[in-house]
Scaffold this motif. Sequence first.
Motif, PDB file in Angstrom:
ATOM      1  N   SER A  80       0.851  -1.197   0.000  1.00  0.00           N
ATOM      2  CA  SER A  80       0.000   0.000   0.000  1.00  0.00           C
ATOM      3  C   SER A  80       0.878   1.234   0.000  1.00  0.00           C
ATOM      4  O   SER A  80       2.060   1.174   0.350  1.00  0.00           O
ATOM      5  N   MET A  81       0.279   2.341  -0.378  1.00  0.00           N
ATOM      6  CA  MET A  81       1.005   3.612  -0.332  1.00  0.00           C
ATOM      7  C   MET A  81       1.479   3.889   1.098  1.00  0.00           C
ATOM      8  O   MET A  81       2.613   4.312   1.332  1.00  0.00           O
ATOM      9  N   THR A  82       0.609   3.625   2.071  1.00  0.00           N
ATOM     10  CA  THR A  82       0.942   3.940   3.464  1.00  0.00           C
ATOM     11  C   THR A  82       2.146   3.124   3.926  1.00  0.00           C
ATOM     12  O   THR A  82       3.051   3.652   4.586  1.00  0.00           O
ATOM     13  N   PHE A 107      -3.936  13.812   2.533  1.00  0.00           N
ATOM     14  CA  PHE A 107      -4.413  12.519   2.994  1.00  0.00           C
ATOM     15  C   PHE A 107      -3.626  12.147   4.262  1.00  0.00           C
ATOM     16  O   PHE A 107      -2.405  12.313   4.298  1.00  0.00           O
ATOM     17  N   SER A 156       0.867  15.348  -1.426  1.00  0.00           N
ATOM     18  CA  SER A 156       0.168  14.714  -2.555  1.00  0.00           C
ATOM     19  C   SER A 156       0.357  15.526  -3.818  1.00  0.00           C
ATOM     20  O   SER A 156       0.279  16.764  -3.776  1.00  0.00           O
ATOM     21  N   PHE A 160      -6.608  14.776  -2.491  1.00  0.00           N
ATOM     22  CA  PHE A 160      -7.800  13.907  -2.547  1.00  0.00           C
ATOM     23  C   PHE A 160      -9.091  14.679  -2.291  1.00  0.00           C
ATOM     24  O   PHE A 160     -10.133  14.325  -2.835  1.00  0.00           O
ATOM     25  N   ASP A 185       3.210  11.723  -2.948  1.00  0.00           N
ATOM     26  CA  ASP A 185       2.150  10.716  -2.988  1.00  0.00           C
ATOM     27  C   ASP A 185       1.363  10.966  -4.280  1.00  0.00           C
ATOM     28  O   ASP A 185       0.621  11.940  -4.390  1.00  0.00           O
ATOM     29  N   THR A 187      -0.915   8.951  -5.536  1.00  0.00           N
ATOM     30  CA  THR A 187      -2.087   8.063  -5.583  1.00  0.00           C
ATOM     31  C   THR A 187      -3.258   8.686  -6.339  1.00  0.00           C
ATOM     32  O   THR A 187      -4.027   7.987  -6.994  1.00  0.00           O
ATOM     33  N   GLN A 188      -3.385  10.032  -6.251  1.00  0.00           N
ATOM     34  CA  GLN A 188      -4.509  10.693  -6.933  1.00  0.00           C
ATOM     35  C   GLN A 188      -4.115  11.240  -8.303  1.00  0.00           C
ATOM     36  O   GLN A 188      -4.924  11.930  -8.932  1.00  0.00           O
ATOM     37  N   TYR A 210      -5.341   1.375  -6.730  1.00  0.00           N
ATOM     38  CA  TYR A 210      -6.766   1.098  -6.940  1.00  0.00           C
ATOM     39  C   TYR A 210      -7.625   2.323  -7.243  1.00  0.00           C
ATOM     40  O   TYR A 210      -8.847   2.248  -7.159  1.00  0.00           O
ATOM     41  N   LYS A 211      -6.964   3.428  -7.602  1.00  0.00           N
ATOM     42  CA  LYS A 211      -7.763   4.602  -7.987  1.00  0.00           C
ATOM     43  C   LYS A 211      -7.603   4.823  -9.491  1.00  0.00           C
ATOM     44  O   LYS A 211      -8.140   4.091 -10.293  1.00  0.00           O
TER      45      LYS A 211
HETATM   46  C1  PLP Z   1      -3.731  10.792  -1.649  1.00  0.00           C
HETATM   47  C2  PLP Z   1      -3.992   9.423  -1.115  1.00  0.00           C
HETATM   48  N1  PLP Z   1      -2.969   8.680  -0.662  1.00  0.00           N
HETATM   49  C3  PLP Z   1      -3.160   7.433  -0.186  1.00  0.00           C
HETATM   50  C4  PLP Z   1      -4.428   6.875  -0.137  1.00  0.00           C
HETATM   51  C5  PLP Z   1      -4.636   5.478   0.390  1.00  0.00           C
HETATM   52  O1  PLP Z   1      -3.513   4.904   0.927  1.00  0.00           O
HETATM   53  P1  PLP Z   1      -3.492   3.329   1.209  1.00  0.00           P
HETATM   54  O2  PLP Z   1      -3.622   2.649  -0.098  1.00  0.00           O
HETATM   55  O3  PLP Z   1      -2.231   3.091   1.900  1.00  0.00           O
HETATM   56  O4  PLP Z   1      -4.686   3.022   2.079  1.00  0.00           O
HETATM   57  C6  PLP Z   1      -5.519   7.626  -0.580  1.00  0.00           C
HETATM   58  C7  PLP Z   1      -6.890   7.060  -0.499  1.00  0.00           C
HETATM   59  O5  PLP Z   1      -7.884   7.751  -0.562  1.00  0.00           O
HETATM   60  C8  PLP Z   1      -5.292   8.923  -1.089  1.00  0.00           C
HETATM   61  O6  PLP Z   1      -6.311   9.671  -1.547  1.00  0.00           O
END
Ligand code: PLP
Length: 389
Positions: A80-82, A107, A156, A160, A185, A187-188, A210-211
């Motif tokens: 996971s990202m975290t 986030f 980020s 988000f 980050d 992810t978005q 998963y986004k």
């Molecule tokens: C900017 C961002 N980082 C990370 C995550 C999720 O992190 P992880 O996949 O570790 O739960 C999200 C989920 O909404 C997000 O919006």
Amino acid sequence: MQDTRRDFPVLSELTYLTTASVGLVPRPVLAAAQEFERDLADRGTTGFDEATELAVYDTARNAAARLLNAPAHTIALASSMTEALCQVAWWLKPSAPANVVSTDVDFPSNTYPWFRIAEETGLDVRLVPVADDPLGFDVDRVARYVDHNTAAISISHVQFGTGHRLDLRALADLAHAHDALLIVDATQSAGQVPLDVAADDVDVLITGSYKWLCSTFGAALCYLRPELWERFNPPLVGWRSAPDAYALHAHWQGLAPDARRMEFSTMSYTATVALGAAVDYVLALDPETIRKHNLALTRRLMTGLTGLGAELITPDRDELRAGTVTARFPGHNGEAVAAEIIERGVIVSPRAGGTRYSAHFYNTEDDIDTALNTTADVLAAMRAMRATR
Ligand SMILES: Cc1ncc(COP(=O)(O)O)c(C=O)c1O
């Protein structure tokens, strides 16, 4: 983009505008994951020997290298990202008088690891204020919180909640002018805007799966710039961190001679197979084409929402945003508005005291018009309810 819709059967039943929460997984990506899972279930190690297991992340790693414009050996797979950010943060473990800069709308996974480290080291975690004045947020505001004690900007790429997109090159220049690291980050943003860690001089970039990349849960990518992985001493290690993982020595063998040293355990191999296929799917569509498509759809959405009296907390300028738009509706609870819109089959999210809409390559102008009509209906119904009270 229109012909991708056949890979997402649910789109004939509902209007899906919440990729910022969870992206839809295209049929070919699902098929790749199912085939891997079925083969493993049916044949066990007879179809999946040790060499295959050691190389199992390479499809995703090589696809990620193309996605990020980075050498494959600088990329690690994580669950996971975290998890990946925690690995990096606890390695750096900055202590007083150092500071780490993030924002008060980020986030939580971009701030919590640093706050936890601060309990042990006295690190100063600085959150750039955005919530009270979202429209004025940009790299210049971040710069006011960065100084010669800054160890990292941890932020980020696309926010988000508010949908802001920051200029990574400007952030990298800011960080490096203060001998700090830029930890992004993505992810978005990964999957909906082009990424180039070399051109943008990024130090660490992490994205979940998963986004906007349209993969399953359970995998993430972490890029570590070459000078960094060489120094990277992961706080979490295990059998897969070793140079030759299947040597299986109990005695310390040192760490893998590349970013693989972050990959410490048996994660969901299936999730990495899906992620590799998903990155290839997105690359075939071309992230720059997706970026333009998402901007055009959300431009149409912003114009319509403004016409409905909404206040947008997403910046108007295309270079400061991507495919996410968050609207507040004066006189209404924006999160309650979101719940009513969802009830009517338009899938959005309640965020930042408003309604968050996010449009991806599988969305169309019709989806946007449906969302606008539904929002108008919900606001009218809420006003009528109030009038009868
Ligand atoms: C900017 C961002 N980082 C990370 C995550 C999720 O992190 P992880 O996949 O570790 O739960 C999200 C989920 O909404 C997000 O919006």
